[in-house]
Design an enzyme around this catalytic site. Structure first.
Site, short mmCIF file in Angstrom:
data_model
loop_
_atom_site.label_atom_id
_atom_site.label_comp_id
_atom_site.label_asym_id
_atom_site.label_seq_id
_atom_site.Cartn_x
_atom_site.Cartn_y
_atom_site.Cartn_z
CB SER A 1 -0.89 0.00 1.25
OG SER A 1 -1.64 1.19 1.30
N GLY B 1 1.47 11.19 5.50
CA GLY B 1 0.30 11.69 6.21
C GLY B 1 -1.00 11.13 5.66
CG LEU B 2 -2.46 7.55 6.52
CD1 LEU B 2 -3.51 7.09 7.54
CD2 LEU B 2 -2.04 6.37 5.67
CG ASN C 1 -2.58 1.65 7.60
OD1 ASN C 1 -1.90 1.28 8.56
ND2 ASN C 1 -2.22 2.63 6.79
CB CYS D 1 -0.22 4.62 9.50
SG CYS D 1 0.63 6.07 8.86
CB ILE E 1 5.91 -5.34 10.24
CG1 ILE E 1 7.27 -5.20 9.56
CG2 ILE E 1 5.89 -6.46 11.25
CD1 ILE E 1 8.44 -4.89 10.49
N GLY F 1 12.40 -0.29 3.63
CA GLY F 1 13.59 -0.68 2.88
C GLY F 1 14.45 -1.69 3.63
N GLY G 1 11.04 -4.37 3.44
CA GLY G 1 12.44 -4.35 3.03
C GLY G 1 12.87 -5.29 1.94
N GLY H 1 7.44 -2.91 -1.91
CA GLY H 1 7.13 -1.49 -1.84
C GLY H 1 8.28 -0.62 -2.28
C1 LIG Z 1 5.91 6.50 0.58
C2 LIG Z 1 5.24 5.41 1.33
C3 LIG Z 1 3.84 5.45 1.52
C4 LIG Z 1 3.20 4.44 2.22
N1 LIG Z 1 1.84 4.50 2.39
C5 LIG Z 1 1.21 3.49 3.07
C6 LIG Z 1 -0.21 3.51 3.22
O1 LIG Z 1 -0.91 4.41 2.75
N2 LIG Z 1 -0.78 2.49 3.92
C7 LIG Z 1 -0.05 1.45 4.45
O2 LIG Z 1 -0.62 0.54 5.06
N3 LIG Z 1 1.30 1.40 4.29
C8 LIG Z 1 1.93 2.39 3.62
N4 LIG Z 1 3.29 2.33 3.45
C9 LIG Z 1 4.03 1.17 3.98
C10 LIG Z 1 4.24 0.11 2.90
O3 LIG Z 1 3.03 -0.41 2.44
C11 LIG Z 1 5.11 -1.04 3.43
O4 LIG Z 1 4.41 -1.77 4.41
C12 LIG Z 1 6.43 -0.54 4.00
O5 LIG Z 1 6.99 0.46 3.16
C13 LIG Z 1 7.47 -1.66 4.19
O6 LIG Z 1 7.75 -2.30 2.99
P1 LIG Z 1 8.99 -1.90 2.03
O7 LIG Z 1 10.22 -1.88 2.89
O8 LIG Z 1 8.99 -3.01 1.02
O9 LIG Z 1 8.68 -0.57 1.43
C14 LIG Z 1 3.96 3.35 2.76
C15 LIG Z 1 5.35 3.30 2.56
C16 LIG Z 1 5.99 4.31 1.86
C17 LIG Z 1 7.48 4.22 1.67
#
Ligand SMILES: Cc1cc2nc3c(=O)[nH]c(=O)nc-3n(C[C@H](O)[C@H](O)[C@H](O)COP(=O)(O)O)c2cc1C
Length: 299
Positions: free
Chosen positions: A19, A70-71, A123, A126, A186, A212, A239, A260
């Protein structure tokens, strides 16, 4: 070989777009789909439209990113067109929602249900939106009530997304007992970067969520531990930076893996390359289906 049945949702493979990371633009979701993603999780929707925080909302740190967006989202009015469009394109669609209380979650789940979403991702994690997210997910009783009410009112799959906490496995277990169809582990982890020349935090919100490579081993440990206590599928998030990280999550016990931040860094081709590399790995090691990989690190 790579297909999975995720709590009754048939996916062409186990890779899911996390997401929010690519924003809320449908064209981004389509690009992920065209590059082979198995399912999409939408950007989190809230009842009211949210403008998000003022910039800077994201900054690179060693081993990852810190974000406090900030969603930002168009609010409940924006849900239906996005979900219906994705479903029209044949894309398995998981709708991320966040509310302040049970009633807000129910309102949002109702729109997702009417729009034929395959599932809702709650969610509950956050780390930077006041009154939403982590504050709800750390309250086990409230988490249970939200899941129960959605399951009572709608015939729809529910995947709570939990953040890192000392009792994340216990909360996940309570979610399972409450009727969750799977659990996402997570979210980002609260962090901060300070600009020493300006002597103040870099992000406008001061605190952000760390994503990451820095969080990957933490997420693997959470998934591994949860797998030993849960009977519902685990969807891993945190990550992934190369195809080996995905295999690691599967071996720790995840049935599906969200990707992500890596897409911001390596582009959508990462999805295609990951699928190819995992297929080659499975062939070379004699794994015939994903199921054979899930949880093998526990044996
Ligand atoms: C720019 C950005 C926006 C995100 N927005 C949301 C969100 O709206 N809702 C949510 O549940 N997680 C959000 N996440 C978290 C990601 O969905 C994910 O769980 C998190 O980044 C860890 O995974 P990654 O390391 O593969 O990015 C966001 C992450 C990033 C970097």
């Amino acid at each position: 070989m790579l297909q999975i049945d995720l709590a009754g949702i048939k996916l062409r493979n186990f890779l899911i777009l996390a997401s929010g990371v690519v924003g809320s633009d449908v064209s981004m979701y389509l690009r992920a789909w065209e590059n082979g993603i198995g399912a999409i999780v939408t950007k989190t929707f809230t009842i009211e439209r949210r403008e998000g925080f003022t910039t800077p909302i994201i900054t690179a740190v060693r081993c990852g990113y810190l974000n406090a967006v900030g969603l930002e989202n168009p609010g409940k009015e924006g849900m239906k067109p996005v979900i219906e469009y994705l479903k029209k394109c044949g894309i398995p669609t998981i709708v991320s929602i966040a509310g302040r209380d049970v009633d807000e979650f129910l309102q949002l789940a109702s729109i997702a249900y009417e729009s034929n979403a395959d599932a809702v991702e709650l969610n509950l994690s956050c780390p930077h939106a006041k009154g939403l997210g982590l504050e709800i997910g750390l309250d086990r009783e409230l988490t249970v009530r939200i899941i129960k009410r959605i399951k009572d009112d709608f015939d729809m799959k529910v995947f709570p997304k939990l953040g890192l906490s000392s009792n994340v496995t216990e909360i996940a277990k309570s979610a399972e007992v409450a009727g969750a169809d799977g659990v996402v582990l997570i979210n980002t982890i609260r962090g901060m970067k300070i600009d020493i020349w300006l002597a103040k935090p870099v992000l406008s919100n001061k605190f952000g969520g760390l994503s990451g490579p820095a969080i990957h081993p933490i997420a693997v440990a959470v998934v591994y531990q949860a797998y030993e206590h849960l009977n519902i599928p685990i969807i891993a998030s945190g990550g992934v930076w190369d195809w080996e990280d995905v295999v690691e999550f599967l071996m720790a016990g995840a049935k599906a893996v969200q990707i992500g931040s890596v897409l911001t860094d390596k582009g959508f081709e990462f999805i295609r390359e990951t699928i190819e590399n995992i297929k080659n790995f499975m062939n070379s090691r004699g794994y015939k289906s994903v199921e054979e990989l899930i949880g093998v690190a526990h044996e």
